[in-house]
Design a protein around this motif. Structure first.
Motif, PDB file in Angstrom:
ATOM      1  N   ILE A 112       1.616  38.295  31.405  1.00 33.76           N
ATOM      2  CA  ILE A 112       2.477  37.320  32.103  1.00 33.76           C
ATOM      3  C   ILE A 112       2.713  37.805  33.533  1.00 33.76           C
ATOM      4  O   ILE A 112       3.367  38.842  33.760  1.00 33.76           O
ATOM      5  CB  ILE A 112       3.813  37.136  31.341  1.00 33.76           C
ATOM      6  CG1 ILE A 112       3.518  36.666  29.901  1.00 33.76           C
ATOM      7  CG2 ILE A 112       4.731  36.159  32.068  1.00 33.76           C
ATOM      8  CD1 ILE A 112       4.711  36.631  28.985  1.00 33.76           C
ATOM      9  N   LYS A 113       2.180  37.071  34.493  1.00 35.30           N
ATOM     10  CA  LYS A 113       2.187  37.565  35.881  1.00 35.30           C
ATOM     11  C   LYS A 113       3.603  37.791  36.414  1.00 35.30           C
ATOM     12  O   LYS A 113       3.855  38.776  37.111  1.00 35.30           O
ATOM     13  CB  LYS A 113       1.417  36.601  36.793  1.00 35.30           C
ATOM     14  CG  LYS A 113       1.132  37.245  38.139  1.00 35.30           C
ATOM     15  CD  LYS A 113       0.248  36.430  39.027  1.00 35.30           C
ATOM     16  CE  LYS A 113       0.148  37.118  40.376  1.00 35.30           C
ATOM     17  NZ  LYS A 113      -0.275  36.226  41.429  1.00 35.30           N
ATOM     18  N   LYS A 114       4.525  36.898  36.077  1.00 33.78           N
ATOM     19  CA  LYS A 114       5.914  37.052  36.562  1.00 33.78           C
ATOM     20  C   LYS A 114       6.501  38.379  36.087  1.00 33.78           C
ATOM     21  O   LYS A 114       7.225  39.048  36.815  1.00 33.78           O
ATOM     22  CB  LYS A 114       6.773  35.897  36.031  1.00 33.78           C
ATOM     23  CG  LYS A 114       6.964  34.803  37.049  1.00 33.78           C
ATOM     24  CD  LYS A 114       8.304  34.101  36.908  1.00 33.78           C
ATOM     25  CE  LYS A 114       8.846  33.522  38.205  1.00 33.78           C
ATOM     26  NZ  LYS A 114       8.169  33.803  39.421  1.00 33.78           N
ATOM     27  N   GLU A 115       6.178  38.752  34.838  1.00 31.73           N
ATOM     28  CA  GLU A 115       6.701  40.017  34.298  1.00 31.73           C
ATOM     29  C   GLU A 115       6.052  41.210  35.000  1.00 31.73           C
ATOM     30  O   GLU A 115       6.682  42.233  35.221  1.00 31.73           O
ATOM     31  CB  GLU A 115       6.505  40.070  32.771  1.00 31.73           C
ATOM     32  CG  GLU A 115       7.324  38.985  32.076  1.00 31.73           C
ATOM     33  CD  GLU A 115       7.469  39.195  30.566  1.00 31.73           C
ATOM     34  OE1 GLU A 115       7.191  40.295  30.070  1.00 31.73           O
ATOM     35  OE2 GLU A 115       7.872  38.222  29.896  1.00 31.73           O
ATOM     36  N   ILE A 116       4.779  41.076  35.342  1.00 31.29           N
ATOM     37  CA  ILE A 116       4.098  42.149  36.089  1.00 31.29           C
ATOM     38  C   ILE A 116       4.788  42.342  37.440  1.00 31.29           C
ATOM     39  O   ILE A 116       5.056  43.476  37.867  1.00 31.29           O
ATOM     40  CB  ILE A 116       2.603  41.812  36.326  1.00 31.29           C
ATOM     41  CG1 ILE A 116       1.851  41.692  35.003  1.00 31.29           C
ATOM     42  CG2 ILE A 116       1.946  42.861  37.234  1.00 31.29           C
ATOM     43  CD1 ILE A 116       0.425  41.161  35.142  1.00 31.29           C
TER      44      ILE A 116
END
Ligand code: NAD
Length: 262
Positions: free
Chosen positions: A65-69
């Motif tokens: 999940i890019k937002k979490e990265i």
């Protein structure tokens, strides 16, 4: 091969190969960010790193999940000011016949094992580009070199990681960022040991399969990672270092062995 004053982010660092890499880096003096979805596991490794005299934090994020990265990288930079080394280690193995594989399982495997490697590299890579230095190590697999049955998702993702390693190495060498991969064979992690205990893996058969006559240990992979993270490998980029006791170079002679030839 000191890693003093370096900060390393290890995804999926709460156990197995990721944990071994985190501890090996800490023994060389690096501060460590442990990324996990399993925070109790991450916190145990954070404590082990601290016991070695290095700074460490655990950061929860799902690498698919890019937002979490982005949140993970922000937290790491707030804490330590930089990321010198990124180890893209988090991975899962999707197993099952290709003709029955559900779309959701294919997407999950590719999402973690391939997209996760790309987007962690992209988000951390932007920081490294600003600093004009960095080192990225992707944990691929020999399953990305030769196909294994009923593992199309895993093999495709790991094959993709090997090519992604070459692509990113070409893109970012001009920014003094090296990107390399490690392709382990069968490594005796806690997970593999569990499968051996449950009778799902035959340890002797796995050991026999590698001409080295034993399964790999997490430390075998960690030692390779220390080399790739160090200045001693300064001109090595876009390379995949195979750590498999000669398994993959030998495998297509297996039928010859099966016939009882020496
Ligand atoms: P493992 O399952 O023991 O550890 C993987 C860790 O990643 C776990 O702690 C898990 O919680 C974490 N993780 C899973 N999904 C995540 C996500 N979406 N975001 C963040 N963390 C996540 O696995 P391992 O055997 O130590 O394998 C580590 C890497 O090495 C994987 O990429 C795997 O494909 C690769 N590999 C392993 C072997 C082997 O024999 N063990 C062989 C070749 C390659």
């Amino acid at each position: 091969m000191g890693l003093e004053n370096k900060v390393a982010l290890v995804t999926g660092g709460g156990r197995g190969i990721g944990r071994a890499i985190a501890l090996a880096f800490a023994k060389k003096g690096a501060d460590i960010v442990i990324n996990e979805i399993d925070m109790p596991a991450a916190e145990k490794v954070v404590a082990e790193v601290k016991a070695l005299g290095c700074r460490s934090i655990g950061v929860k994020a799902d690498v698919s999940i890019k937002k979490e990265i982005e949140g993970m990288v922000e937290t790491a930079i707030k804490e330590f000011g930089k990321i010198d080394i990124l180890v893209n280690n988090a991975g899962i193995s999707i197993v099952g016949p290709s003709e029955e594989l559900e779309e959701s399982r294919w997407n999950k495997g590719i999402g973690i094992d391939l997209n996760g490697v790309f987007f962690c590299s992209q988000v951390v890579g932007r920081e490294m580009i600003n600093r004009k230095r960095g080192n990225i190590i992707n944990i691929a697999s020999i399953a990305g070199i030769g196909a294994l049955p009923i593992r199309a998702t895993y093999c495709t993702a790991k094959g993709g990681v090997i090519m992604l390693t070459k692509s990113l190495a070409c893109d970012w060498a001009r920014y003094n960022i090296r990107v390399n991969a490690i392709a382990p064979g069968y490594i005796k992690t806690e997970m593999v040991e569990d499968l051996i205990k449950k009778g799902q893996y035959d340890e002797e058969a796995l050991a026999r399969r590698a001409p080295a006559g034993r399964m790999g240990l997490p430390e075998d992979v960690a030692n390779a990672a220390v080399f790739l993270a160090s200045d001693e490998s300064d001109y090595i980029a876009g390379h995949t270092l195979v750590v498999d006791g000669a398994w993959s170079v030998y495998s297509y002679l297996q039928s010859w062995l099966d016939e009882g030839r020496k």
